[in-house]
Design an enzyme around this catalytic site. Sequence first.
Site, mmCIF file in Angstrom:
data_model
loop_
_atom_site.group_PDB
_atom_site.id
_atom_site.type_symbol
_atom_site.label_atom_id
_atom_site.label_comp_id
_atom_site.label_asym_id
_atom_site.label_seq_id
_atom_site.Cartn_x
_atom_site.Cartn_y
_atom_site.Cartn_z
ATOM 1 N N ARG A 249 15.867 -15.216 -37.877
ATOM 2 C CA ARG A 249 14.861 -14.496 -37.651
ATOM 3 C C ARG A 249 14.982 -13.047 -37.995
ATOM 4 N NH1 ARG A 249 11.350 -18.169 -34.689
ATOM 5 N NH2 ARG A 249 9.246 -17.472 -34.798
ATOM 6 N N ARG B 62 -4.084 -24.449 -32.899
ATOM 7 C CA ARG B 62 -3.037 -24.986 -32.208
ATOM 8 C C ARG B 62 -3.263 -24.429 -30.660
ATOM 9 N NH1 ARG B 62 2.898 -23.396 -34.289
ATOM 10 N NH2 ARG B 62 2.543 -21.405 -33.240
ATOM 11 N N LYS C 127 6.414 -25.687 -39.631
ATOM 12 C CA LYS C 127 7.684 -25.983 -39.488
ATOM 13 C C LYS C 127 7.825 -27.150 -38.598
ATOM 14 C CE LYS C 127 8.989 -21.652 -38.676
ATOM 15 N NZ LYS C 127 7.881 -20.932 -38.732
ATOM 16 N N ARG D 174 -0.103 -23.035 -25.954
ATOM 17 C CA ARG D 174 1.216 -22.025 -25.780
ATOM 18 C C ARG D 174 0.569 -20.500 -25.552
ATOM 19 N NH1 ARG D 174 4.898 -22.623 -30.914
ATOM 20 N NH2 ARG D 174 5.158 -20.522 -30.803
ATOM 21 N N ARG E 155 3.100 -10.997 -33.451
ATOM 22 C CA ARG E 155 3.977 -12.012 -34.141
ATOM 23 C C ARG E 155 3.869 -11.949 -35.427
ATOM 24 N NH1 ARG E 155 1.889 -17.082 -31.322
ATOM 25 N NH2 ARG E 155 3.455 -18.195 -32.728
HETATM 26 P P1 ADP Z 1 6.406 -19.567 -34.224
HETATM 27 O O1 ADP Z 1 7.326 -20.525 -35.462
HETATM 28 O O2 ADP Z 1 5.069 -20.337 -34.127
HETATM 29 O O3 ADP Z 1 6.514 -18.175 -34.294
HETATM 30 P P2 ADP Z 1 8.641 -20.373 -32.608
HETATM 31 O O4 ADP Z 1 8.248 -21.666 -31.469
HETATM 32 O O5 ADP Z 1 9.359 -20.675 -33.508
HETATM 33 O O6 ADP Z 1 7.038 -20.130 -32.676
HETATM 34 O O7 ADP Z 1 9.057 -18.978 -31.441
HETATM 35 C C1 ADP Z 1 8.552 -18.769 -30.505
HETATM 36 C C2 ADP Z 1 8.759 -17.542 -29.973
HETATM 37 O O8 ADP Z 1 10.315 -17.751 -29.541
HETATM 38 C C3 ADP Z 1 8.925 -16.337 -31.059
HETATM 39 O O9 ADP Z 1 7.697 -15.675 -31.081
HETATM 40 C C4 ADP Z 1 10.149 -15.389 -30.444
HETATM 41 O O10 ADP Z 1 9.557 -14.583 -29.333
HETATM 42 C C5 ADP Z 1 10.952 -16.401 -29.777
HETATM 43 N N1 ADP Z 1 12.079 -16.902 -30.882
HETATM 44 C C6 ADP Z 1 12.130 -18.188 -31.577
HETATM 45 N N2 ADP Z 1 13.117 -18.019 -32.112
HETATM 46 C C7 ADP Z 1 13.762 -16.700 -32.119
HETATM 47 C C8 ADP Z 1 14.833 -16.136 -32.718
HETATM 48 N N3 ADP Z 1 15.718 -16.701 -33.920
HETATM 49 N N4 ADP Z 1 15.100 -14.930 -32.415
HETATM 50 C C9 ADP Z 1 14.313 -14.167 -31.749
HETATM 51 N N5 ADP Z 1 13.392 -14.661 -30.892
HETATM 52 C C10 ADP Z 1 13.312 -15.980 -31.289
#
Ligand code: ADP
Length: 190
Positions: free
Chosen positions: A89, A128, A14, A134, A146
Amino acid sequence: MKFFILFGPPGAGKGTQAGAMVERYHLCHLSTGELLRSEIAAGTPLGLQAKTLIEAGNLVPDEVVEGMIEAKFKSTRDVDGFLLDGFPRTIAQAEALDAMLAKNGEAVTACISLMIPDSVIYERIAKRAQIEGRADDARPEIVQNRIQTYHGKTEPLIDFYRKAGRYHEIDGLGSIEEVRERLFQTMDRF
Ligand code: ADP
């Protein structure tokens, strides 16, 4: 205004594809992951709350991300729409988004889903971890959590948007350029 959701498991690509998409369609890119990481970096109270949850591979509370998104909708000018990356999410977040948009006579335009199998998720996140450093990418048990969170809480959104007639799935395997072309082909229709 167009409201695109860029959907997919962690590591689906993404973040990699978002830049080209916002440029082509003149959208504002809203990544909740990035917004949360900048709160953490700035050491805000919200960042402090989010840090422990994110580093354990858990979600932050729905109200927190909903508030961040609504604030950005209100403060952003001069775009043709938004590319929501990492939001919604959970089903609760999707319902909150629908309510937020309906207040202004708007609706989700399309949920664009980048799909890759779990085996590829692990491979890509491991790679990554070496490049971006990260904390939530570094430990296999966190990545595992996750992916479980994705399957349990986020995957049900596929049905949610399918029922709404807004779900469009794209194969996330292949080169960056190949995937980008597939995304453009679908988004050109809106
Ligand atoms: P990835 O797509 O690799 O899982 P992101 O950068 O989108 O990583 O998100 C990293 C973390 O931020 C998630 O694992 C979660 O803990 C938190 N997070 C991001 N977006 C949301 C959301 N919409 N609701 C709840 N937690 C979120």
